[in-house]
Design a protein around this motif. Structure first.
Motif, PDB file in Angstrom:
ATOM      1  N   LEU A 145       6.022  10.447  -4.180  1.00  0.00           N
ATOM      2  CA  LEU A 145       4.846  10.872  -3.420  1.00  0.00           C
ATOM      3  C   LEU A 145       3.744  11.332  -4.355  1.00  0.00           C
ATOM      4  CD1 LEU A 145       6.352  13.025  -0.522  1.00  0.00           C
ATOM      5  CD2 LEU A 145       4.781  11.134  -0.204  1.00  0.00           C
ATOM      6  N   SER A 146       2.502  11.145  -3.949  1.00  0.00           N
ATOM      7  CA  SER A 146       1.386  11.705  -4.698  1.00  0.00           C
ATOM      8  C   SER A 146       1.380  13.222  -4.531  1.00  0.00           C
ATOM      9  CB  SER A 146       0.063  11.122  -4.185  1.00  0.00           C
ATOM     10  OG  SER A 146      -0.203  11.589  -2.873  1.00  0.00           O
ATOM     11  N   ASP A 147       0.695  13.923  -5.427  1.00  0.00           N
ATOM     12  CA  ASP A 147       0.629  15.382  -5.342  1.00  0.00           C
ATOM     13  C   ASP A 147      -0.006  15.823  -4.023  1.00  0.00           C
ATOM     14  OD1 ASP A 147       1.815  15.622  -7.803  1.00  0.00           O
ATOM     15  OD2 ASP A 147      -0.080  15.806  -8.902  1.00  0.00           O
ATOM     16  N   ARG A 148      -1.019  15.081  -3.572  1.00  0.00           N
ATOM     17  CA  ARG A 148      -1.673  15.441  -2.315  1.00  0.00           C
ATOM     18  C   ARG A 148      -0.704  15.326  -1.149  1.00  0.00           C
ATOM     19  NH1 ARG A 148      -6.405  12.141   0.916  1.00  0.00           N
ATOM     20  NH2 ARG A 148      -6.853  13.761   2.465  1.00  0.00           N
ATOM     21  N   ALA A 149       0.046  14.229  -1.110  1.00  0.00           N
ATOM     22  CA  ALA A 149       0.992  14.030  -0.011  1.00  0.00           C
ATOM     23  C   ALA A 149       2.123  15.047  -0.062  1.00  0.00           C
ATOM     24  CB  ALA A 149       1.552  12.612  -0.062  1.00  0.00           C
ATOM     25  N   LYS A 150       2.560  15.418  -1.266  1.00  0.00           N
ATOM     26  CA  LYS A 150       3.603  16.441  -1.381  1.00  0.00           C
ATOM     27  C   LYS A 150       3.139  17.769  -0.809  1.00  0.00           C
ATOM     28  CE  LYS A 150       6.124  14.606  -5.378  1.00  0.00           C
ATOM     29  NZ  LYS A 150       6.500  14.818  -6.787  1.00  0.00           N
ATOM     30  N   VAL A 305       6.401   7.757  14.487  1.00  0.00           N
ATOM     31  CA  VAL A 305       5.199   7.533  15.296  1.00  0.00           C
ATOM     32  C   VAL A 305       4.156   8.610  15.030  1.00  0.00           C
ATOM     33  CG1 VAL A 305       4.310   7.430  17.658  1.00  0.00           C
ATOM     34  CG2 VAL A 305       6.479   6.317  17.098  1.00  0.00           C
ATOM     35  N   VAL A 306       4.572   9.882  15.140  1.00  0.00           N
ATOM     36  CA  VAL A 306       3.627  10.985  14.975  1.00  0.00           C
ATOM     37  C   VAL A 306       3.116  11.065  13.535  1.00  0.00           C
ATOM     38  CG1 VAL A 306       3.382  13.498  15.078  1.00  0.00           C
ATOM     39  CG2 VAL A 306       4.633  12.290  16.880  1.00  0.00           C
ATOM     40  N   GLY A 307       3.996  10.844  12.574  1.00  0.00           N
ATOM     41  CA  GLY A 307       3.588  10.905  11.170  1.00  0.00           C
ATOM     42  C   GLY A 307       2.536   9.882  10.821  1.00  0.00           C
ATOM     43  N   LEU A 308       2.691   8.665  11.311  1.00  0.00           N
ATOM     44  CA  LEU A 308       1.697   7.624  11.032  1.00  0.00           C
ATOM     45  C   LEU A 308       0.359   7.929  11.692  1.00  0.00           C
ATOM     46  CD1 LEU A 308       3.884   4.390  11.359  1.00  0.00           C
ATOM     47  CD2 LEU A 308       2.959   5.403   9.260  1.00  0.00           C
ATOM     48  N   ILE A 309       0.392   8.530  12.884  1.00  0.00           N
ATOM     49  CA  ILE A 309      -0.847   8.829  13.599  1.00  0.00           C
ATOM     50  C   ILE A 309      -1.619   9.961  12.923  1.00  0.00           C
ATOM     51  CG2 ILE A 309      -1.792   9.751  15.760  1.00  0.00           C
ATOM     52  CD1 ILE A 309       0.431   8.252  17.225  1.00  0.00           C
ATOM     53  N   LEU A 310      -0.910  11.003  12.477  1.00  0.00           N
ATOM     54  CA  LEU A 310      -1.587  12.201  11.966  1.00  0.00           C
ATOM     55  C   LEU A 310      -2.011  12.108  10.507  1.00  0.00           C
ATOM     56  CD1 LEU A 310       0.491  15.105  13.578  1.00  0.00           C
ATOM     57  CD2 LEU A 310      -1.603  14.009  14.402  1.00  0.00           C
ATOM     58  N   THR A 311      -1.576  11.089   9.775  1.00  0.00           N
ATOM     59  CA  THR A 311      -1.874  11.018   8.337  1.00  0.00           C
ATOM     60  C   THR A 311      -2.794   9.838   8.019  1.00  0.00           C
ATOM     61  OG1 THR A 311       0.169   9.763   7.995  1.00  0.00           O
ATOM     62  CG2 THR A 311       0.271  12.152   7.698  1.00  0.00           C
ATOM     63  N   GLY A 313      -5.721   9.622   6.889  1.00  0.00           N
ATOM     64  CA  GLY A 313      -6.562   9.689   5.701  1.00  0.00           C
ATOM     65  C   GLY A 313      -5.827   9.531   4.395  1.00  0.00           C
ATOM     66  N   LEU A 314      -4.495   9.398   4.423  1.00  0.00           N
ATOM     67  CA  LEU A 314      -3.723   9.291   3.189  1.00  0.00           C
ATOM     68  C   LEU A 314      -3.495   7.830   2.807  1.00  0.00           C
ATOM     69  CD1 LEU A 314      -0.982  12.023   3.834  1.00  0.00           C
ATOM     70  CD2 LEU A 314      -3.147  12.257   2.597  1.00  0.00           C
ATOM     71  N   ALA A 315      -3.036   7.626   1.582  1.00  0.00           N
ATOM     72  CA  ALA A 315      -2.714   6.277   1.125  1.00  0.00           C
ATOM     73  C   ALA A 315      -1.531   5.726   1.919  1.00  0.00           C
ATOM     74  CB  ALA A 315      -2.373   6.304  -0.370  1.00  0.00           C
ATOM     75  N   ARG A 316      -1.435   4.385   1.952  1.00  0.00           N
ATOM     76  CA  ARG A 316      -0.404   3.734   2.754  1.00  0.00           C
ATOM     77  C   ARG A 316       0.992   4.195   2.345  1.00  0.00           C
ATOM     78  NH1 ARG A 316      -0.747  -1.149   5.429  1.00  0.00           N
ATOM     79  NH2 ARG A 316      -2.601  -1.722   4.212  1.00  0.00           N
ATOM     80  N   LYS A 317       1.276   4.275   1.050  1.00  0.00           N
ATOM     81  CA  LYS A 317       2.602   4.668   0.580  1.00  0.00           C
ATOM     82  C   LYS A 317       2.930   6.094   0.996  1.00  0.00           C
ATOM     83  CE  LYS A 317       3.228   5.636  -3.750  1.00  0.00           C
ATOM     84  NZ  LYS A 317       3.349   5.517  -5.214  1.00  0.00           N
ATOM     85  N   ASP A 318       1.952   7.005   0.871  1.00  0.00           N
ATOM     86  CA  ASP A 318       2.175   8.397   1.263  1.00  0.00           C
ATOM     87  C   ASP A 318       2.413   8.517   2.768  1.00  0.00           C
ATOM     88  OD1 ASP A 318       1.907   9.275  -1.325  1.00  0.00           O
ATOM     89  OD2 ASP A 318      -0.216   9.719  -1.144  1.00  0.00           O
ATOM     90  N   ARG A 319       1.668   7.761   3.548  1.00  0.00           N
ATOM     91  CA  ARG A 319       1.870   7.796   5.004  1.00  0.00           C
ATOM     92  C   ARG A 319       3.278   7.333   5.359  1.00  0.00           C
ATOM     93  NH1 ARG A 319      -2.379   4.517   8.200  1.00  0.00           N
ATOM     94  NH2 ARG A 319      -1.465   5.710   9.922  1.00  0.00           N
ATOM     95  N   THR A 320       3.783   6.343   4.629  1.00  0.00           N
ATOM     96  CA  THR A 320       5.126   5.835   4.909  1.00  0.00           C
ATOM     97  C   THR A 320       6.176   6.889   4.602  1.00  0.00           C
ATOM     98  OG1 THR A 320       4.374   3.605   4.364  1.00  0.00           O
ATOM     99  CG2 THR A 320       6.747   3.979   4.412  1.00  0.00           C
ATOM    100  N   TYR A 321       6.036   7.559   3.464  1.00  0.00           N
ATOM    101  CA  TYR A 321       6.980   8.624   3.110  1.00  0.00           C
ATOM    102  C   TYR A 321       6.998   9.714   4.184  1.00  0.00           C
ATOM    103  CZ  TYR A 321       8.339   7.420  -1.701  1.00  0.00           C
ATOM    104  OH  TYR A 321       8.900   6.836  -2.804  1.00  0.00           O
TER     105      TYR A 321
END
Length: 395
Positions: A145-150, A305-311, A313-321
């Motif tokens: 994960l990126s630092d922002r996503a962490k 479902v909820v994680g993909l909707i609420l994130t 603004g993040l990069a695709r890889k971070d949203r997947t994590y």
């Protein structure tokens, strides 16, 4: 003597052998924690089976011990919140612990209602909806994960934990009253009807602890200050357990923070193992694998479902994590301990659900670690070639 070519070939072989292990480290961290959980639950089951201690929920000390374990989990989750990170990602965190928690619970409850048509299962939808912050920290530290996503995921999980606990306690009490249950258990005394008074009591308790913390920190310094701060925290947790002021305990973790993070981690790990052993005691009567499987699948994919909707603004890889971040730990287990006396059979359903949720988390996170970049590249839109580029390449 080894030639330079041989050394290069040897180094390349080592890199090929080592890199996959590193990429699987998030999966390994999750599986190690899951193995510890299974062993502890198994030990509790074996002790209860051989000693005949299969009616612990009727013991006078049972609710106090469960409340103490819950208080430890809640305090450690809010103690670990970095307030600067929360301010930086305030929109995502606020949406996650309000809209996100309710949306996840609603999705899980809807699936359980469609499959089983049993209102008692609806309480379980909230009990497993939270993301365990301790498990998340262990897995995120090993992931890519990126630092922002962490920081987003850490703040989300830390606030998600106490919010879900409060919803479970209060709505289960409301469900007991709506079902006309004559139970006199601790959960039956809370609920929506006493929610306002209970919140006021929790806020007053947290305010008193904050005042004591501030006063002691102002008038002392050095080792004496640290010792006093630890005393304030221990006394606050003891009072919170005695009066079951769990919202206040969670708030105390945001305010009263002695510099003992290593000790907090150790105590929380011990509490996690103790809760897992206690869960094993409740499983002597057997498991309900089919409802547990449905609950586990519903909880995991509700987070997707909820994680993909609420994130967004993040990069695709971070949203997947983050979409695959659903996993349960000490809070979910302790909620089972609290719910079992009022909703018999809770442990038999939630225990296999936790196994399903954490296994899916490990598998999907491990997949992201190994193939996430490749998948993201394949899914990312390629830039369109301009006429100038086509002329330059003779097309």
């Amino acid at each position: 003597m080894t030639s330079g070519v041989d050394r290069n070939a040897f180094a390349a072989t080592v890199r090929r052998l080592v890199t996959p292990a590193k990429q699987r480290s998030a999966f390994a961290a999750t599986m190690r924690r899951l193995a510890l959980l299974v062993v502890a639950v198994g030990a509790g089951w074996a002790v209860a089976r051989t000693s005949g201690l299969d009616a612990v929920t009727t013991s006078g000390w049972y609710f106090t011990v469960a409340s103490a374990l819950l208080a430890i989990g809640l305090y450690s989750s809010t103690y670990g919140i970095c307030l600067a990170e929360v301010r930086q990602h305030l929109r995502i965190v606020v949406l996650a612990v309000t809209v996100g928690v309710l949306a996840k619970a609603a999705l899980i409850a809807a699936v359980l209602w469609l499959v089983f048509r049993d209102p008692a299962y609806l309480v379980l939808a909230i009990a497993v909806a939270q993301i365990d912050p301790l498990s998340t920290a262990a897995a995120a530290a090993s992931s890519r994960l990126s630092d922002r996503a962490k920081s987003v995921l850490a703040a989300w999980a830390s606030f998600d934990d106490p919010i879900t606990m409060l919803l479970t306690v209060y709505l289960s009490a409301l469900a007991l009253r709506a079902m006309g249950d004559p139970s006199s258990g601790a959960l039956a005394h809370g609920g929506l009807f006493s929610f306002g008074a209970n919140v006021i009591a929790n806020l007053a308790f947290a305010a008193v602890v904050a005042l004591l913390w501030w006063a002691w920190s102002r008038i002392t310094s050095g080792a004496l200050r640290t010792a006093g701060q630890i005393t304030v925290v221990v006394a606050a947790l003891a009072f919170g357990v005695w009066q079951f002021l769990m919202l206040g305990v969670a708030i105390v973790g945001l305010v009263a923070r002695p510099a003992i993070s290593a000790w907090i981690d150790r105590v929380t790990r011990v509490a996690f193992v103790a809760a897992a052993v206690a869960l094993g005691f409740l499983l002597v009567g057997g498991l309900s694998p089919w409802p547990g499987l449905v609950l586990g699948l519903a909880a995991f994919f509700a987070q997707v479902v909820v994680g993909l909707i609420l994130t967004g603004g993040l990069a695709r890889k971070d949203r997947t994590y983050i979409a695959f971040a659903q996993q349960n730990g000490i809070t979910a287990i302790v909620l089972v301990l609290l719910l079992e006396p009022e909703f018999p059979g809770t442990a038999a359903v939630v225990a296999p659900a936790i196994l399903v949720i954490n296994t899916l988390h490990g598998v999907f996170t491990g997949f992201c670690d190994r193939f996430g970049d490749r998948v993201a590249d394949a899914l990312s839109p390629r830039p369109r070639r301009t006429p100038a580029l086509r002329r330059e390449h003779g097309s």
